[in-house]
Write an enzyme that holds these catalytic residues in place. Structure first.
Site, PDB file in Angstrom:
ATOM      1  N   HIS A   5       0.672  -1.293  -0.057  1.00 23.61           N
ATOM      2  CA  HIS A   5       0.037   0.014  -0.020  1.00 23.61           C
ATOM      3  C   HIS A   5       0.841   1.311   0.068  1.00 23.61           C
ATOM      4  O   HIS A   5       2.035   1.297   0.225  1.00 23.61           O
ATOM      5  CB  HIS A   5      -0.917  -0.141   1.149  1.00 23.61           C
ATOM      6  CG  HIS A   5      -0.011   0.059   2.429  1.00 23.61           C
ATOM      7  ND1 HIS A   5       0.213   1.301   3.056  1.00 23.61           N
ATOM      8  CD2 HIS A   5       0.203  -0.810   3.384  1.00 23.61           C
ATOM      9  CE1 HIS A   5       1.031   0.838   4.160  1.00 23.61           C
ATOM     10  NE2 HIS A   5       0.807  -0.240   4.427  1.00 23.61           N
ATOM     11  N   GLU A  78      -2.343  -6.927   7.657  1.00 25.32           N
ATOM     12  CA  GLU A  78      -0.994  -6.677   8.063  1.00 25.32           C
ATOM     13  C   GLU A  78      -1.018  -7.475   9.618  1.00 25.32           C
ATOM     14  O   GLU A  78      -1.942  -7.845  10.014  1.00 25.32           O
ATOM     15  CB  GLU A  78      -0.623  -5.329   8.641  1.00 25.32           C
ATOM     16  CG  GLU A  78       0.823  -5.016   9.104  1.00 25.32           C
ATOM     17  CD  GLU A  78       1.894  -5.391   8.126  1.00 25.32           C
ATOM     18  OE1 GLU A  78       2.127  -6.534   8.297  1.00 25.32           O
ATOM     19  OE2 GLU A  78       2.617  -4.519   7.675  1.00 25.32           O
TER      20      GLU A  78
END
Length: 199
Positions: A5, A78
């Site tokens: 990202h 994550e």
């Protein structure tokens, strides 16, 4: 293709984000737009993203350019950072020196658990593709690195051998005769875009 990202304010502040749902900042949005134009030229067949907003927002410009829907997969999230989420590197080092030395956050997800979770997601995505198809997987720095290392068969003592992925950079893997190969790592590293510069 595994795509990290774009930048968030917590990246800039060097805070442990983990699964805290932090959005992209202005630079991160510009990075995602720029990288999406490059990745669209590869004509991907699928886009799969972590369900956290910073990954979804990174995937969105590529989806617009290609007309592909983004499939969300929570297994691409994550690492859960437990007591470390929101803390700066300095705060973690000061408060949790022993845990930081082994990089296992208290009340968080272990390195091995993250590696296994993300590897399983990547294998599942690869199995859904026909021969020759390309998936762009949008996720997070530690999750992608650990998943790649596990997928490539690195032993746990070698975790960390791959360098970190920069914001909005990607790695390319392919499978040949039941073995995974890393073709590119940390590609497409972008300079910070100049935003609002009237010069």
């Amino acid at each position: 293709m595994l795509w990290r990202h774009g930048q968030t304010i917590w990246n800039v502040e060097r805070r442990f984000q983990g699964q805290t749902d932090i959005p992209l900042d202005e630079t991160g949005e510009a990075q995602a737009d720029y990288a999406a134009r490059r990745l669209a030229t590869l004509r991907p067949d699928a886009i799969v993203s972590s369900d956290l907003i910073r990954a979804q927002s990174t995937a969105a410009p590529l989806a617009r350019l290609t007309g592909l829907a983004v499939t969300l997969d929570k297994d691409l999230r994550e690492r859960f950072g437990g007591d470390w989420e929101g803390l700066s590197d300095e705060e973690i080092a000061e408060r949790y020196p022993a845990e930081r030395a082994t990089w296992n956050p208290p009340n968080g997800e272990s390195t091995v658990a993250v590696a296994d979770r993300v590897r399983a997601a990547l294998e599942r995505i690869a199995a859904s593709l026909a021969a020759g198809q390309l998936a762009v997987v949008v996720s997070h720095g530690a999750a992608l690195r650990l998943g790649m290392e596990r997928l490539l068969g690195l032993p746990e003592e070698a975790f960390g051998a791959l360098g970190p992925l920069s914001n909005c950079s990607w790695s390319v893997l392919n499978q040949r005769r039941d073995r995974w190969r890393l073709l590119e790592h940390n590609a497409g590293t972008l300079p910070e875009p100049v935003l609002g510069d009237d010069r």
